[in-house]
Scaffold this motif. Structure first.
Motif, PDB file in Angstrom:
ATOM      1  N   MET A 214      11.678   1.308   5.847  1.00  0.00           N
ATOM      2  CA  MET A 214      11.417  -0.051   6.316  1.00  0.00           C
ATOM      3  C   MET A 214      11.110  -0.946   5.117  1.00  0.00           C
ATOM      4  O   MET A 214      10.339  -0.570   4.234  1.00  0.00           O
ATOM      5  CB  MET A 214      10.236  -0.058   7.289  1.00  0.00           C
ATOM      6  N   SER A 215      11.717  -2.114   5.076  1.00  0.00           N
ATOM      7  CA  SER A 215      11.519  -3.009   3.937  1.00  0.00           C
ATOM      8  C   SER A 215      10.130  -3.626   3.975  1.00  0.00           C
ATOM      9  O   SER A 215       9.517  -3.781   5.034  1.00  0.00           O
ATOM     10  CB  SER A 215      12.583  -4.101   3.943  1.00  0.00           C
ATOM     11  N   LEU A 216       9.659  -3.982   2.813  1.00  0.00           N
ATOM     12  CA  LEU A 216       8.355  -4.613   2.686  1.00  0.00           C
ATOM     13  C   LEU A 216       8.458  -6.085   3.057  1.00  0.00           C
ATOM     14  O   LEU A 216       9.422  -6.759   2.702  1.00  0.00           O
ATOM     15  CB  LEU A 216       7.839  -4.463   1.260  1.00  0.00           C
ATOM     16  N   LYS A 217       7.441  -6.576   3.745  1.00  0.00           N
ATOM     17  CA  LYS A 217       7.461  -7.956   4.229  1.00  0.00           C
ATOM     18  C   LYS A 217       6.686  -8.854   3.276  1.00  0.00           C
ATOM     19  O   LYS A 217       5.522  -8.605   2.975  1.00  0.00           O
ATOM     20  CB  LYS A 217       6.873  -8.030   5.637  1.00  0.00           C
ATOM     21  N   LEU A 218       7.336  -9.913   2.822  1.00  0.00           N
ATOM     22  CA  LEU A 218       6.728 -10.887   1.924  1.00  0.00           C
ATOM     23  C   LEU A 218       6.517 -12.196   2.670  1.00  0.00           C
ATOM     24  O   LEU A 218       7.475 -12.797   3.161  1.00  0.00           O
ATOM     25  CB  LEU A 218       7.627 -11.132   0.708  1.00  0.00           C
TER      26      LEU A 218
ATOM     27  N   LEU B 172     -10.475  -8.245   5.864  1.00  0.00           N
ATOM     28  CA  LEU B 172      -9.766  -6.976   5.731  1.00  0.00           C
ATOM     29  C   LEU B 172      -8.257  -7.137   5.765  1.00  0.00           C
ATOM     30  O   LEU B 172      -7.533  -6.344   5.148  1.00  0.00           O
ATOM     31  CB  LEU B 172     -10.206  -6.015   6.837  1.00  0.00           C
ATOM     32  N   GLU B 173      -7.779  -8.146   6.479  1.00  0.00           N
ATOM     33  CA  GLU B 173      -6.334  -8.338   6.595  1.00  0.00           C
ATOM     34  C   GLU B 173      -5.670  -8.599   5.234  1.00  0.00           C
ATOM     35  O   GLU B 173      -4.493  -8.307   5.056  1.00  0.00           O
ATOM     36  CB  GLU B 173      -6.020  -9.498   7.551  1.00  0.00           C
ATOM     37  N   TRP B 174      -6.432  -9.156   4.298  1.00  0.00           N
ATOM     38  CA  TRP B 174      -5.896  -9.456   2.975  1.00  0.00           C
ATOM     39  C   TRP B 174      -5.911  -8.233   2.038  1.00  0.00           C
ATOM     40  O   TRP B 174      -5.190  -8.228   1.038  1.00  0.00           O
ATOM     41  CB  TRP B 174      -6.719 -10.546   2.299  1.00  0.00           C
ATOM     42  N   ASN B 175      -6.711  -7.249   2.362  1.00  0.00           N
ATOM     43  CA  ASN B 175      -6.984  -6.164   1.417  1.00  0.00           C
ATOM     44  C   ASN B 175      -5.721  -5.436   0.950  1.00  0.00           C
ATOM     45  O   ASN B 175      -4.831  -5.119   1.749  1.00  0.00           O
ATOM     46  CB  ASN B 175      -7.924  -5.130   2.042  1.00  0.00           C
ATOM     47  N   TYR B 176      -5.706  -5.126  -0.350  1.00  0.00           N
ATOM     48  CA  TYR B 176      -4.693  -4.264  -0.968  1.00  0.00           C
ATOM     49  C   TYR B 176      -3.267  -4.826  -0.903  1.00  0.00           C
ATOM     50  O   TYR B 176      -2.303  -4.071  -0.901  1.00  0.00           O
ATOM     51  CB  TYR B 176      -4.733  -2.857  -0.358  1.00  0.00           C
ATOM     52  N   ALA B 177      -3.175  -6.152  -0.866  1.00  0.00           N
ATOM     53  CA  ALA B 177      -1.859  -6.797  -0.935  1.00  0.00           C
ATOM     54  C   ALA B 177      -1.748  -7.530  -2.272  1.00  0.00           C
ATOM     55  O   ALA B 177      -2.702  -8.164  -2.713  1.00  0.00           O
ATOM     56  CB  ALA B 177      -1.680  -7.784   0.211  1.00  0.00           C
ATOM     57  N   PRO B 178      -0.610  -7.446  -2.936  1.00  0.00           N
ATOM     58  CA  PRO B 178      -0.420  -8.220  -4.159  1.00  0.00           C
ATOM     59  C   PRO B 178      -0.144  -9.684  -3.814  1.00  0.00           C
ATOM     60  O   PRO B 178       0.384  -9.997  -2.741  1.00  0.00           O
ATOM     61  CB  PRO B 178       0.794  -7.567  -4.806  1.00  0.00           C
TER      62      PRO B 178
ATOM     63  N   GLU C  60       7.835  -7.822 -10.013  1.00  0.00           N
ATOM     64  CA  GLU C  60       6.480  -7.311 -10.218  1.00  0.00           C
ATOM     65  C   GLU C  60       5.731  -7.176  -8.898  1.00  0.00           C
ATOM     66  O   GLU C  60       5.022  -6.191  -8.661  1.00  0.00           O
ATOM     67  CB  GLU C  60       5.723  -8.227 -11.178  1.00  0.00           C
ATOM     68  N   LEU C  61       5.892  -8.148  -8.017  1.00  0.00           N
ATOM     69  CA  LEU C  61       5.269  -8.071  -6.689  1.00  0.00           C
ATOM     70  C   LEU C  61       5.712  -6.816  -5.954  1.00  0.00           C
ATOM     71  O   LEU C  61       4.909  -6.154  -5.281  1.00  0.00           O
ATOM     72  CB  LEU C  61       5.641  -9.304  -5.861  1.00  0.00           C
ATOM     73  N   TYR C  62       6.984  -6.503  -6.058  1.00  0.00           N
ATOM     74  CA  TYR C  62       7.506  -5.335  -5.353  1.00  0.00           C
ATOM     75  C   TYR C  62       6.865  -4.047  -5.863  1.00  0.00           C
ATOM     76  O   TYR C  62       6.515  -3.163  -5.070  1.00  0.00           O
ATOM     77  CB  TYR C  62       9.025  -5.273  -5.509  1.00  0.00           C
ATOM     78  N   LYS C  63       6.701  -3.933  -7.173  1.00  0.00           N
ATOM     79  CA  LYS C  63       6.060  -2.741  -7.730  1.00  0.00           C
ATOM     80  C   LYS C  63       4.653  -2.555  -7.152  1.00  0.00           C
ATOM     81  O   LYS C  63       4.265  -1.458  -6.744  1.00  0.00           O
ATOM     82  CB  LYS C  63       5.984  -2.853  -9.250  1.00  0.00           C
ATOM     83  N   TRP C  64       3.901  -3.642  -7.140  1.00  0.00           N
ATOM     84  CA  TRP C  64       2.526  -3.552  -6.636  1.00  0.00           C
ATOM     85  C   TRP C  64       2.487  -3.328  -5.127  1.00  0.00           C
ATOM     86  O   TRP C  64       1.648  -2.572  -4.627  1.00  0.00           O
ATOM     87  CB  TRP C  64       1.750  -4.819  -7.004  1.00  0.00           C
ATOM     88  N   ALA C  65       3.386  -3.962  -4.399  1.00  0.00           N
ATOM     89  CA  ALA C  65       3.420  -3.770  -2.944  1.00  0.00           C
ATOM     90  C   ALA C  65       3.723  -2.318  -2.592  1.00  0.00           C
ATOM     91  O   ALA C  65       3.156  -1.759  -1.643  1.00  0.00           O
ATOM     92  CB  ALA C  65       4.444  -4.704  -2.321  1.00  0.00           C
ATOM     93  N   GLU C  66       4.610  -1.694  -3.354  1.00  0.00           N
ATOM     94  CA  GLU C  66       4.947  -0.299  -3.115  1.00  0.00           C
ATOM     95  C   GLU C  66       3.765   0.624  -3.410  1.00  0.00           C
ATOM     96  O   GLU C  66       3.428   1.497  -2.609  1.00  0.00           O
ATOM     97  CB  GLU C  66       6.139   0.101  -3.995  1.00  0.00           C
TER      98      GLU C  66
END
Length: 199
Positions: free
Chosen positions: A1-5, A103-109, A175-181
């Motif tokens: 599943m693709s990451l949602k931005l 909490l909804e924001w946590n661990y997102a780049p 760079e966002l993708y690396k961190w999101a993964e």
């Protein structure tokens, strides 16, 4: 599943430039191909000044506007904030929207597309980066500043992106993708205090 931005248009005032900038970036993110892009306009949520009776960490929301905003935010894997600069700082609409949730924001780049006059909104971004870290987000160094943005709008107010916007956006998205993964397992573990206590 693709990451949602989620590309979030931070300004809500009439006559704003944000929708033009946000629309271009969201389309560019789609062409880039690493994320499922979603354009989010804060104005659509019509958030009043923070009016929840309980701390956002409890996630015991009482108001329908908060519940709608929380559903939107928690569905994203990464964020790009499209932000102007007001008096060397962030727009109040963005600060208010950030404060509504926890909490909804946590661990997102988080990345930033900033626009304005000679500074290109960079002073606002520096403040915003400090704030999002308290929400356990990872603000990345790469960004897309747009100094004197009005020079790059056509007669209909649409953005005519210059090459540096595109190359900067591509670098930031990579760079966002690396961190999101890498942060995906942590996002999967996000739970409210009540849920943790019941576990």
């Amino acid at each position: 599943m693709s990451l949602k931005l989620h590309t979030i248009i931070a300004s809500t005032r009439p006559g704003r430039v944000g929708p033009s900038v946000g629309k271009w970036f969201n389309e560019y993110a789609g062409e880039h191909g690493k994320f499922e892009p979603v354009l989010v306009d804060l104005a659509d949520f019509n958030l009043p000044l923070f009016d929840e009776p309980e701390h956002p960490m409890r996630q015991n929301y009482k108001n329908s506007h908060t519940k709608a905003w929380a559903e939107s935010v928690k569905s994203a894997d990464a964020f790009v904030f499209v932000t102007p600069e007001y008096n060397y700082g962030p727009p109040p609409s963005l600060l208010n929207a950030l404060n509504y949730l926890s909490l909804e924001w946590n661990y997102a780049p988080a990345g930033f597309v900033s626009y304005g006059g000679i500074s290109g909104g960079l002073r606002a971004v520096q403040v915003e980066k400090q704030i999002v870290t308290t929400l356990k987000m990872m603000p990345i160094p790469e960004g897309v500043p747009m100094p004197m943005v009005f020079q790059n709008l056509d007669e209909n107010g649409n953005l005519n992106p210059i090459d540096i916007y595109k190359t900067s956006a591509a670098t930031m998205l990579d760079e966002l993708y690396k961190w999101a993964e890498v942060l995906k397992p942590l996002r999967a573990q996000r739970k409210s205090p009540a849920t943790k206590a019941a576990a």
